[in-house]
Design an enzyme around this catalytic site. Structure first.
Site, short mmCIF file in Angstrom:
data_model
loop_
_atom_site.label_atom_id
_atom_site.label_comp_id
_atom_site.label_asym_id
_atom_site.label_seq_id
_atom_site.Cartn_x
_atom_site.Cartn_y
_atom_site.Cartn_z
N CYS A 105 -1.08 -5.21 6.52
CA CYS A 105 -0.74 -4.06 7.35
C CYS A 105 0.12 -4.47 8.55
O CYS A 105 0.94 -3.70 9.03
CB CYS A 105 -2.00 -3.37 7.85
SG CYS A 105 -3.22 -3.07 6.56
N CYS A 124 0.81 -1.22 0.00
CA CYS A 124 0.00 0.00 0.00
C CYS A 124 0.84 1.27 0.00
O CYS A 124 0.30 2.36 -0.18
CB CYS A 124 -0.91 0.02 1.22
SG CYS A 124 0.06 -0.04 2.74
N CYS A 178 -2.52 3.07 7.88
CA CYS A 178 -3.96 2.93 8.14
C CYS A 178 -4.19 2.53 9.61
O CYS A 178 -3.26 2.29 10.37
CB CYS A 178 -4.53 1.86 7.22
SG CYS A 178 -3.93 0.22 7.68
N ASP A 214 2.38 2.54 2.60
CA ASP A 214 2.43 3.17 3.92
C ASP A 214 3.81 2.98 4.56
O ASP A 214 4.53 2.04 4.21
CB ASP A 214 1.36 2.58 4.84
CG ASP A 214 -0.04 3.02 4.40
OD1 ASP A 214 -0.12 3.95 3.58
OD2 ASP A 214 -1.01 2.44 4.89
FE1 FES Z 1 -1.18 0.28 4.36
FE2 FES Z 1 -2.68 -0.87 6.14
S1 FES Z 1 -3.31 -0.16 4.19
S2 FES Z 1 -0.57 -0.51 6.23
#
Ligand code: FES
Length: 143
Positions: free
Chosen positions: A103, A34, A59, A36
Protein backbone atom coordinates in the site's frame (compact mmCIF):
# COMPACT_ATOMS: atom_id res chain seq x y z
CA UNK A 1 -1.49 -4.09 18.01
CA UNK A 2 -1.48 -4.56 14.25
CA UNK A 3 -1.11 -0.85 13.42
CA UNK A 4 1.14 1.70 15.09
CA UNK A 5 -0.31 4.77 16.76
CA UNK A 6 1.10 6.92 13.97
CA UNK A 7 -0.62 4.83 11.31
CA UNK A 8 -3.91 5.10 13.18
CA UNK A 9 -3.44 8.85 13.64
CA UNK A 10 -2.74 9.50 9.94
CA UNK A 11 -5.58 7.18 8.94
CA UNK A 12 -8.10 8.88 11.22
CA UNK A 13 -6.83 12.44 10.69
CA UNK A 14 -5.20 12.41 7.27
CA UNK A 15 -3.22 15.56 6.46
CA UNK A 16 -3.50 17.39 3.15
CA UNK A 17 -6.58 15.63 1.81
CA UNK A 18 -8.36 17.20 -1.13
CA UNK A 19 -8.01 18.55 -4.62
CA UNK A 20 -5.93 21.42 -5.92
CA UNK A 21 -7.39 23.42 -8.79
CA UNK A 22 -4.17 25.23 -9.74
CA UNK A 23 -1.68 22.40 -9.21
CA UNK A 24 1.68 22.62 -10.98
CA UNK A 25 1.96 18.84 -11.13
CA UNK A 26 -0.54 16.00 -10.78
CA UNK A 27 0.31 12.34 -10.36
CA UNK A 28 -2.18 9.52 -10.58
CA UNK A 29 -1.19 5.90 -10.10
CA UNK A 30 -2.87 2.58 -9.56
CA UNK A 31 -1.70 -0.21 -7.31
CA UNK A 32 -1.04 -3.33 -9.36
CA UNK A 33 -1.58 -5.52 -6.29
CA UNK A 34 -5.01 -4.39 -5.16
CA UNK A 35 -6.32 -2.01 -7.86
CA UNK A 36 -6.54 0.99 -5.51
CA UNK A 37 -5.81 4.42 -6.93
CA UNK A 38 -4.10 7.55 -5.70
CA UNK A 39 -3.86 11.12 -6.95
CA UNK A 40 -1.38 13.67 -5.65
CA UNK A 41 -1.24 17.38 -6.51
CA UNK A 42 1.79 19.59 -5.95
CA UNK A 43 2.31 23.33 -6.03
CA UNK A 44 5.86 24.35 -6.86
CA UNK A 45 7.45 27.72 -6.29
CA UNK A 46 11.10 28.32 -7.17
CA UNK A 47 11.84 24.59 -7.06
CA UNK A 48 10.21 24.19 -3.63
CA UNK A 49 7.04 22.19 -3.04
CA UNK A 50 4.91 24.75 -1.25
CA UNK A 51 1.67 22.76 -1.09
CA UNK A 52 0.53 19.17 -1.51
CA UNK A 53 -2.88 17.55 -1.62
CA UNK A 54 -3.95 13.97 -2.15
CA UNK A 55 -7.02 11.92 -2.86
CA UNK A 56 -7.13 8.18 -2.70
CA UNK A 57 -9.53 5.41 -3.38
CA UNK A 58 -7.56 3.10 -1.18
CA UNK A 59 -7.33 1.30 2.11
CA UNK A 60 -6.44 2.73 5.51
CA UNK A 61 -2.75 2.01 5.03
CA UNK A 62 -2.78 3.83 1.69
CA UNK A 63 -4.42 6.83 3.35
CA UNK A 64 -1.91 6.82 6.23
CA UNK A 65 1.14 6.50 3.97
CA UNK A 66 -0.10 9.19 1.59
CA UNK A 67 -0.82 11.53 4.45
CA UNK A 68 2.68 10.99 5.86
CA UNK A 69 4.28 11.27 2.41
CA UNK A 70 2.62 14.65 1.79
CA UNK A 71 3.92 15.89 5.14
CA UNK A 72 7.40 14.66 4.28
CA UNK A 73 7.65 16.46 0.93
CA UNK A 74 5.94 19.72 1.85
CA UNK A 75 8.46 22.54 1.98
CA UNK A 76 11.16 20.37 0.39
CA UNK A 77 13.02 20.87 -2.86
CA UNK A 78 11.51 18.99 -5.76
CA UNK A 79 14.66 16.85 -6.09
CA UNK A 80 14.30 15.81 -2.46
CA UNK A 81 10.73 14.67 -3.08
CA UNK A 82 12.06 12.34 -5.74
CA UNK A 83 14.26 10.68 -3.17
CA UNK A 84 11.32 9.80 -0.97
CA UNK A 85 10.99 6.03 -0.74
CA UNK A 86 8.09 3.98 0.46
CA UNK A 87 10.44 2.49 3.05
CA UNK A 88 11.19 5.93 4.50
CA UNK A 89 7.47 6.65 4.73
CA UNK A 90 6.81 3.31 6.42
CA UNK A 91 9.63 3.98 8.89
CA UNK A 92 8.21 7.41 9.66
CA UNK A 93 4.92 5.68 10.50
CA UNK A 94 6.70 3.20 12.81
CA UNK A 95 6.06 0.35 10.41
CA UNK A 96 3.22 -1.41 8.63
CA UNK A 97 2.23 -5.08 8.73
CA UNK A 98 4.09 -6.99 6.00
CA UNK A 99 0.98 -7.70 3.98
CA UNK A 100 0.20 -3.96 3.85
CA UNK A 101 3.62 -2.81 2.66
CA UNK A 102 2.44 -2.77 -0.94
CA UNK A 103 0.00 0.00 0.00
CA UNK A 104 2.90 2.35 0.74
CA UNK A 105 4.22 2.05 -2.81
CA UNK A 106 1.21 3.97 -4.05
CA UNK A 107 2.29 7.15 -2.25
CA UNK A 108 5.88 7.00 -3.50
CA UNK A 109 4.80 6.41 -7.07
CA UNK A 110 2.16 9.15 -7.01
CA UNK A 111 4.74 11.67 -5.75
CA UNK A 112 7.12 10.67 -8.54
CA UNK A 113 4.35 10.91 -11.12
CA UNK A 114 3.42 14.41 -9.90
CA UNK A 115 7.04 15.57 -10.14
CA UNK A 116 7.33 14.11 -13.64
CA UNK A 117 4.14 15.90 -14.65
CA UNK A 118 5.59 19.14 -13.30
CA UNK A 119 8.83 18.62 -15.27
CA UNK A 120 6.88 17.77 -18.43
CA UNK A 121 4.58 20.80 -18.15
CA UNK A 122 7.52 23.14 -17.66
CA UNK A 123 9.80 21.59 -20.28
CA UNK A 124 12.40 20.79 -17.66
CA UNK A 125 14.94 18.17 -18.71
CA UNK A 126 15.28 15.15 -16.46
CA UNK A 127 16.84 11.75 -16.27
CA UNK A 128 14.24 9.24 -17.52
CA UNK A 129 15.74 6.52 -15.36
CA UNK A 130 14.45 8.37 -12.31
CA UNK A 131 10.97 7.35 -13.38
CA UNK A 132 10.95 3.62 -14.07
CA UNK A 133 7.83 2.25 -15.69
CA UNK A 134 7.64 -0.45 -13.04
CA UNK A 135 7.46 0.25 -9.36
CA UNK A 136 10.40 -0.35 -7.09
CA UNK A 137 8.55 -3.34 -5.63
CA UNK A 138 8.46 -3.24 -1.91
CA UNK A 139 8.81 -6.54 -0.12
CA UNK A 140 5.04 -6.58 0.26
CA UNK A 141 3.97 -7.49 -3.23
CA UNK A 142 6.52 -10.25 -3.70
CA UNK A 143 7.26 -9.49 -7.37
FE1 FES B 1 -4.78 -1.30 -1.87
FE2 FES B 1 -3.78 -0.93 0.51
S1 FES B 1 -5.00 -2.60 -0.13
S2 FES B 1 -3.50 0.27 -1.24
Amino acid sequence: MLYSEKVMDHFQNPRNVGKMEDADGVGEVGNAVCGDIMKIYIKVDNGIITDVKFNTFGCGSAIATSSMATEMIKGKKIEEALELTNKAVVEALDGLPAHKLHCSVLAEEAVKAAVKDYYDKNNIDYDETLFPADCAHCEGCGK
